[in-house]
Design an enzyme around this catalytic site. Structure first.
Site, PDB file in Angstrom:
ATOM      1  N   TRP A   1       6.308  11.319 -40.228  1.00 11.71           N
ATOM      2  CA  TRP A   1       6.263  10.292 -39.188  1.00 11.71           C
ATOM      3  C   TRP A   1       7.313   9.237 -39.482  1.00 11.71           C
ATOM      4  O   TRP A   1       7.085   8.352 -40.309  1.00 11.71           O
ATOM      5  CB  TRP A   1       4.893   9.625 -39.134  1.00 11.71           C
ATOM      6  CG  TRP A   1       3.797  10.588 -38.831  1.00 11.71           C
ATOM      7  CD1 TRP A   1       3.381  10.970 -37.578  1.00 11.71           C
ATOM      8  CD2 TRP A   1       2.970  11.292 -39.760  1.00 11.71           C
ATOM      9  NE1 TRP A   1       2.361  11.868 -37.698  1.00 11.71           N
ATOM     10  CE2 TRP A   1       2.082  12.092 -39.002  1.00 11.71           C
ATOM     11  CE3 TRP A   1       2.897  11.328 -41.150  1.00 11.71           C
ATOM     12  CZ2 TRP A   1       1.143  12.911 -39.598  1.00 11.71           C
ATOM     13  CZ3 TRP A   1       1.959  12.157 -41.733  1.00 11.71           C
ATOM     14  CH2 TRP A   1       1.090  12.927 -40.962  1.00 11.71           C
TER      15      TRP A   1
ATOM     16  N   HIS B   1       0.930   7.526 -34.451  1.00 12.10           N
ATOM     17  CA  HIS B   1      -0.003   8.464 -33.838  1.00 12.10           C
ATOM     18  C   HIS B   1      -1.243   7.687 -33.433  1.00 12.10           C
ATOM     19  O   HIS B   1      -1.390   6.520 -33.807  1.00 12.10           O
ATOM     20  CB  HIS B   1      -0.358   9.631 -34.776  1.00 12.10           C
ATOM     21  CG  HIS B   1      -0.618   9.226 -36.211  1.00 12.10           C
ATOM     22  ND1 HIS B   1      -0.663  10.112 -37.245  1.00 12.10           N
ATOM     23  CD2 HIS B   1      -0.853   8.013 -36.772  1.00 12.10           C
ATOM     24  CE1 HIS B   1      -0.905   9.467 -38.376  1.00 12.10           C
ATOM     25  NE2 HIS B   1      -1.018   8.208 -38.113  1.00 12.10           N
TER      26      HIS B   1
ATOM     27  N   ARG C   1       7.910   6.553 -32.584  1.00 10.29           N
ATOM     28  CA  ARG C   1       8.558   7.156 -33.748  1.00 10.29           C
ATOM     29  C   ARG C   1      10.004   6.680 -33.825  1.00 10.29           C
ATOM     30  O   ARG C   1      10.662   6.517 -32.792  1.00 10.29           O
ATOM     31  CB  ARG C   1       8.577   8.690 -33.646  1.00 10.29           C
ATOM     32  CG  ARG C   1       7.224   9.332 -33.519  1.00 10.29           C
ATOM     33  CD  ARG C   1       6.581   9.614 -34.859  1.00 10.29           C
ATOM     34  NE  ARG C   1       5.186  10.010 -34.693  1.00 10.29           N
ATOM     35  CZ  ARG C   1       4.779  11.268 -34.520  1.00 10.29           C
ATOM     36  NH1 ARG C   1       5.668  12.250 -34.512  1.00 10.29           N
ATOM     37  NH2 ARG C   1       3.509  11.539 -34.368  1.00 10.29           N
TER      38      ARG C   1
ATOM     39  N   GLN D   1      -0.288  10.095 -26.964  1.00 12.81           N
ATOM     40  CA  GLN D   1      -1.126  11.094 -27.615  1.00 12.81           C
ATOM     41  C   GLN D   1      -2.548  10.913 -27.123  1.00 12.81           C
ATOM     42  O   GLN D   1      -2.931   9.838 -26.677  1.00 12.81           O
ATOM     43  CB  GLN D   1      -1.130  10.915 -29.145  1.00 12.81           C
ATOM     44  CG  GLN D   1       0.027  11.596 -29.831  1.00 12.81           C
ATOM     45  CD  GLN D   1      -0.095  11.560 -31.342  1.00 12.81           C
ATOM     46  OE1 GLN D   1      -0.940  10.875 -31.896  1.00 12.81           O
ATOM     47  NE2 GLN D   1       0.765  12.309 -32.000  1.00 12.81           N
TER      48      GLN D   1
ATOM     49  N   VAL E   1      -6.578  16.049 -42.450  1.00 14.20           N
ATOM     50  CA  VAL E   1      -7.552  17.118 -42.211  1.00 14.20           C
ATOM     51  C   VAL E   1      -7.433  18.192 -43.282  1.00 14.20           C
ATOM     52  O   VAL E   1      -6.400  18.340 -43.922  1.00 14.20           O
ATOM     53  CB  VAL E   1      -7.368  17.772 -40.821  1.00 14.20           C
ATOM     54  CG1 VAL E   1      -7.765  16.823 -39.713  1.00 14.20           C
ATOM     55  CG2 VAL E   1      -5.958  18.292 -40.634  1.00 14.20           C
TER      56      VAL E   1
ATOM     57  N   ALA F   1     -11.116  16.637 -36.119  1.00 17.52           N
ATOM     58  CA  ALA F   1     -10.231  15.733 -35.381  1.00 17.52           C
ATOM     59  C   ALA F   1      -9.135  16.579 -34.755  1.00 17.52           C
ATOM     60  O   ALA F   1      -8.825  17.666 -35.237  1.00 17.52           O
ATOM     61  CB  ALA F   1      -9.633  14.689 -36.316  1.00 17.52           C
TER      62      ALA F   1
END
Lengths: 319, 800
Positions: A127, A148, A174, A188, A231, A287
């Site tokens: 990112w 994000h 970004r 998003q 995650v 998620a």
């Protein structure tokens, strides 16, 4: 008027009947009434004839050129990104998710640290960040434009205990050069479900159901392993390419693969759950995140993401 | 990361077609971006030049006898480097090779060249499509098998992997081989690491110490003496090239080769340039400088770890070497380093120098220290093989970090089930983990104790093991279920709902939604007169360009830019709105992100039409949209004359709901329009703040009002009022009368026939009672009451 009016001949005849005797009265009355009916009927007939003639005449004379354009109505439209975000949210709301939003200007802590991306972590390179000019008196916190919508995962969990089931649309930023597939400003939609008993199998089922609602019940989906620091296990969900029907070869849209990546997902990392004080032995969750512009590009066949925020009416009026 | 299949096959059997292998890797998390094949040379074989002689009719051409193993042929060759005894790439008649003139692939025909028939061709790189070199033919190694199809001998497939930051291991061919083995049920053949140690003891050749062990948990080194630096053999060059690296010389190429093979970056120093043959791994001292291999002299600081000799830094540890100790043609003794460096420090240093080398790409992610001695032995062995010389006996192995072994993790089958939602038998889990090289011990029938292999530094938690198991088994093996946990109770977020209603109402009013970039320029803020150097908006420290630097405190500038950008498309109508956030700095906190909906209206009121004229949109259009929106939301508001530096001084109103300031309506100041080069005039504008609007929303549901059964009486009332009295005031006074149910203004007039300084306002008044039919007297009385009160309060008279 001369015969049937208040002072017309016939009316007077009828009014004067009283002066006649009974026998005369009966005969004359009947005759007068007969005459009156005849006259009234003739009048009604003639009136109708005249009216019909007039309407026939006017219908001919008042003919419109029906090919001329009508009064212009200037309609408004939602931006295609707004439309897609609404569609996405509706699909998840139907599955028990509720819509929340978070700040676009964030602390490093929420954008990275609480998502298992500590300072100096190589995954930060995923990112490229626009940093906000902010001098923290304590030298602790860095301010940034969120890269994000995931910081809301931490914010939502900090503010409540499970069960959690939320969907988070919003802008993200970004530090990235723009080209046909990259923008520095886009959107998003993030999703998060946490409770005792939520599994990887539920993640697959939920996202599959979303894909069917969004892209049609015939859609095939594919889940493969991917990496996002917040995650574990990580997932990439693809749908079969609607341009080539999943055949792949020679397809420009799916680059020969037959599959189009739609979203990143995964089981919420235990460090993320622990970071907000959740009991990681008890609670699990999943998620996911997707890009509405990408979905709009695929759905509408838009070839360049830069169209979205150039605000050219020739683009916007197509949706 | 480019992985040549030919290299991969050295460690693992691959029976699958490349596309299938690419698919399995991709599904397991090692995404293959592109599969490139090298080859496609039917009719080309490994040939042998039996004899080479002068062409009878041309000085620059030679006439060769070439063997293909099965036949001997006469071939004309124009390359200067062709010689008898060479193994070459031979294209027989009928083969498909690139024509160097057309750049197209063509079928080779027998050709008569200067009177001699050539029965084929000896190929250059260019003709095979291998490179741009056409100065000479490709000379193959002596051991190339004569007659072997070239596709089989030189052909290859390159897998281009898009490696995620966690899968450091897949930046190496061996790492990928382990992955392939697990996914295809094969086993990995690790390279042999033995080599003869014919030199003296290493302790007498070099003296090494680690002064800052926190930044260097392990340092291993070997010494090779009496070697000869030269170009690498073809196989080595070819592998590096196919993996995307440029060959340099045999010693440097071996260090790169082993890095690609094992993942461990290595560095070779010219031992004769190392002062006192002493190496100290230490933090740089203030004032230290180093001329690095990229030709830059760098100032060092104590945050930088250097590899120093007895006096000066020779290299930045794990990032880049120094020019002074570089391996050159004259190097005969090499100190080979294979070390572990602290990942965080390595990354910080690389970032501070903006040096992103193949070494930092790996070190910054944290290599296991167990890797260092293995790679050292492999590289030493290969240097001996390709550059000769003698290796010293033994290696240096300083391991201050050895008390930090790879973690031993517990994996329970119950955790697997809780995360995945399916049961897995322990033996199956164990098999999968072992296929990946993990060491497993059964603690009890439902628990494994697991240690990751040295090439996997990304495994730290039980969940990491869960992912390993499920990704190798395939995500397809996990069932697909719907959420069965309770749906949490929640209320919609009011401001989000309100924004949606505002968007819908504006769209219904004919407005087009736009979304613009939230970073704006100072110039734009100045143009809308909202730039205050005393209170500047928030800015980004690393803007993408000078233009997009400030977080917008207003939507005005972006709306006007959008309007200006679209005016080339005709005369309008332009009705644009944006519903977004503006950013207002707050001390020590995140900024306030204020929700605003703003719109501009300009140009013709309707599309060009034969039915209506071309009236311009103006103030009352913007006001109409706001009134429509407020009515839609059930908010009653008043419009009060106001001013704003951006707006026309006489055409600007605040929108008020009681004390709440909901927004502004107006026309833009002509000077503002001019600054944006906006042609259509006027430009009507509105701006609504969603937070106060939310407060102004009616509480609870709307209440039904019974519809009167009695007819309404309609009376016209033409008033003459002083010009200073706002219509709104008169309107409200009329509307407040108990019998008045509706007030319609149908005419506003000033001029001949009424006194100067006044204007006439004409209304239709709808009078109605819910209890009875009004009489003519009731209506007259109501009008009388209204007239006298208007006369008293605002000086209104009946127009006669």
């Amino acid at each position: 008027m001369a015969y049937l009016g208040r002072r017309g001949h016939l009316t007077l005849v009828l009014r004067n009947l009283a002066q006649l005797d009974m026998e005369q009265r009966r005969t004359a009355g009947a005759q007068a009434n007969q005459a009156k009916r005849t006259l009234e009927e003739a009048l009604a007939r003639r009136t109708q004839e005249l009216e019909d003639a007039r309407l026939a005449m006017s219908a001919t004379q008042e003919r419109l050129d029906v090919t001329l354009p009508g009064y212009p109505v200037t309609g408004g439209r939602l931006h295609p990104t707004t439309r897609i975000i609404r569609e996405v949210c509706e699909a998840f709301v139907a599955m028990g998710f509720s819509v929340v939003e978070g700040p676009e200007v964030e602390w490093d802590r929420y954008n990275f640290e609480l998502l298992n991306i500590p300072k100096g972590h190589p995954a930060r390179d995923m990112w490229n960040t626009l940093w906000v000019d902010y001098q923290d008196p304590a030298g602790q916190q860095s301010m940034l434009l969120r890269t994000h919508t995931s910081p809301m995962q931490a914010r939502v969990m900090e503010s409540q205990q499970p069960p959690v089931r939320v969907i988070v649309p919003g802008k993200v930023y970004r530090y990235e050069a723009t080209d046909a597939t990259h923008e520095w400003h886009f959107h998003q939609v993030e999703g998060l479900a946490v409770d005792d008993g939520i599994t990887f199998a539920d993640l697959k089922g939920t996202l599959y159901e979303f894909a069917r609602r969004m892209f049609g019940s015939e859609r095939k989906v594919r889940f493969r392993c991917d990496y996002f620091p917040f995650v574990e296990p990580g997932v990439d969900m693809s749908i079969d390419c609607f341009a080539c029907g999943g055949k792949g070869s020679g397809c420009r849209i799916c680059r020969d693969s037959g599959w189009i990546e739609i979203m990143g997902a995964g089981m919420v990392h235990p460090k993320v759950l622990a970071g907000v004080g959740y009991d990681t032995a008890k609670y699990t969750g999943f998620a996911f995140g997707l890009g509405p512009e990408r979905i709009a590009m695929l759905k509408y066949g838009i070839d360049d993401i830069r169209h979205f925020y150039a605000n050219d009416l020739r683009f916007l009026r197509q949706f | 990361m480019k992985i040549p299949m030919s290299w991969l096959r050295e460690y693992v059997n691959v029976d699958l077609p490349p596309a299938e292998l690419a698919h399995r890797l991709t599904m397991a998390g090692v995404e293959v971006g592109e599969v490139t094949s090298i080859g496609g040379w039917p009719g080309c074989v490994v040939g042998l030049v039996l004899a080479q002689g002068r062409h009878p009719n041309a000085d620059r051409l030679s006439l060769c006898r070439v063997s293909t193993g099965t036949q001997e042929l006469e071939v004309v060759c124009g390359a200067p480097n062709v010689a008898a005894g060479q193994k070459i790439c031979f294209a027989a008649v009928g083969a498909n090779v690139f024509n160097t003139h057309s750049g197209q692939k063509e079928t080779l025909k027998p050709a008569r060249i200067r009177g001699v028939v050539s029965n084929g061709m000896i190929c250059s790189s260019l003709e095979l499509g291998l490179g741009s070199d056409h100065d000479g033919i490709v000379v193959l190694p002596e051991d190339a098998p004569l007659g072997m199809p070239l596709d089989q001998y030189l052909g290859d497939t390159i897998l281009d992997l898009e490696v995620t930051p966690n899968r450091l291991d897949c930046l190496s061919v061996l790492g990928v081989a382990h992955e392939v083995a697990a996914l295809t049920g094969q086993t990995v053949r690790e390279p042999d690491l033995a080599y003869p140690e014919l030199g003296g003891p290493i302790a007498s050749a070099v003296n090494i110490s680690v002064a800052d062990p926190d930044l260097c948990p392990r340092y291993t080194a070997s010494v090779i003496q009496g070697l000869k630096v030269a170009p690498s053999p073809r196989w080595l060059q070819q592998r590096l090239e196919r993996a995307g690296l440029r060959p340099v010389n045999n010693v440097v190429d071996v260090t790169n080769y082993v890095m690609l093979e094992f993942n461990q970056p290595l560095h070779a120093f010219d031992l004769d340039r190392v002062r006192e043959h002493t190496v100290i791994v230490r933090r740089a001292r203030p004032g230290d400088t180093l001329a690095t291999l990229d030709g830059v002299t760098r100032q060092l600081n104590p945050e930088v770890l250097v590899i120093a000799d007895a006096r000066d830094p020779m290299g930045i540890g794990g990032i880049i070497g120094g020019a002074a100790s570089e391996i050159g043609a004259g190097t005969t003794s090499v100190l080979l380093e294979s070390a572990s460096f602290d990942s965080q420090n390595n990354r910080q240093t690389a970032q501070s120098f903006r040096l992103h080398t193949d070494a930092t790409l790996r070190f910054e992610k944290g290599l296991r220290p167990e890797l260092a001695p293995l790679a050292l032995r492999r590289a030493t062995q290969l240097i001996l093989q390709v550059a000769g010389g003698q290796a010293c006996q033994g290696v240096v192995d300083l391991y201050p970090g050895k008390d930090n072994p790879a973690p031993s993790l517990t994996l329970t089958m119950s955790r697997l089930k809780k995360v995945l939602g399916m049961e897995l038998p322990l033996p199956q889990v164990e098999r999968v983990l072992q296929s990946l090289g993990f060491a497993c011990q059964r603690r009890d029938p439902a628990t494994l104790q697991v240690t990751a292999p040295y090439w996997r530094s990304d495994i730290a938690l039980e969940e990491d093991l869960v992912e390993e198991v499920v990704r190798v088994m395939g995500y397809d093996t996990v069932p697909t279920t719907m959420l069965s946990t309770p749906i949490p109770y929640s209320q919609p977020v009011p401001i989000v709902t309100l924004r949606g209603r505002v968007q819908d109402a504006l769209v219904a009013a004919g407005m087009q939604e736009i979304i613009s970039y939230p970073l704006v320029t100072v110039a734009n803020l100045e143009k809308v007169r909202l730039w205050d150097p005393e209170r500047p908006p928030l800015s980004v420290t690393n803007p993408l360009n000078a233009e997009q630097r400030h977080l917008r405190p207003t939507l005005r500038a972006s709306l006007l830019n959008a309007l200006a950008a679209n005016q080339g498309g005709g005369d309008g109508p332009f009705r644009l709105f944006e519903a977004g956030r503006v950013f207002l700095p707050r001390d020590g906190q995140l900024p306030e992100e204020r929700e605003v909906a703003a719109g501009v209206l300009a140009g013709r009121r309707g599309e060009t039409s034969w039915l209506i004229g071309g009236d311009a949109l103006g103030f009352y259009d913007a006001k109409g949209v706001v009134e429509w929106l407020l009515q839609h939301l059930g908010v009653s508001a008043a419009f009060q004359p106001s001013d704003d530096p951006c707006l026309h001084p006489g055409r600007c109103a605040r929108v008020l709901a009681g004390e709440l300031e909901l927004g502004l309506v107006g026309e833009l100041h002509p000077a503002v329009c001019q600054r944006f080069d906006i042609r259509p005039q006027p430009v009507a504008f509105f701006e609504l703040y969603l937070a106060p609007l939310l407060q102004a929303l009616p509480q609870g549901e709307r209440r039904f009002r019974p519809i009167s059964r009695y007819p309404a009486a309609i009376r016209d009332l033409a008033l003459v009022v002083p010009a200073s009295v706002p219509e709104g005031e008169v309107h409200q006074m009329l509307a407040r009368h108990p019998l008045v149910v509706r007030v319609e203004l149908f005419d506003v007039y000033s001029g001949a026939g009424i006194p100067q300084g006044t204007r006439s306002l004409a209304f239709h008044l709808h009078l109605q009672s819910s209890e009875r039919t009004l009489t003519a007297e009731d209506a007259s009385q109501a009008l009388q009451e209204l007239l006298s009160s208007l006369e008293r309060k605002v000086g209104a008279t009946l127009r006669t």
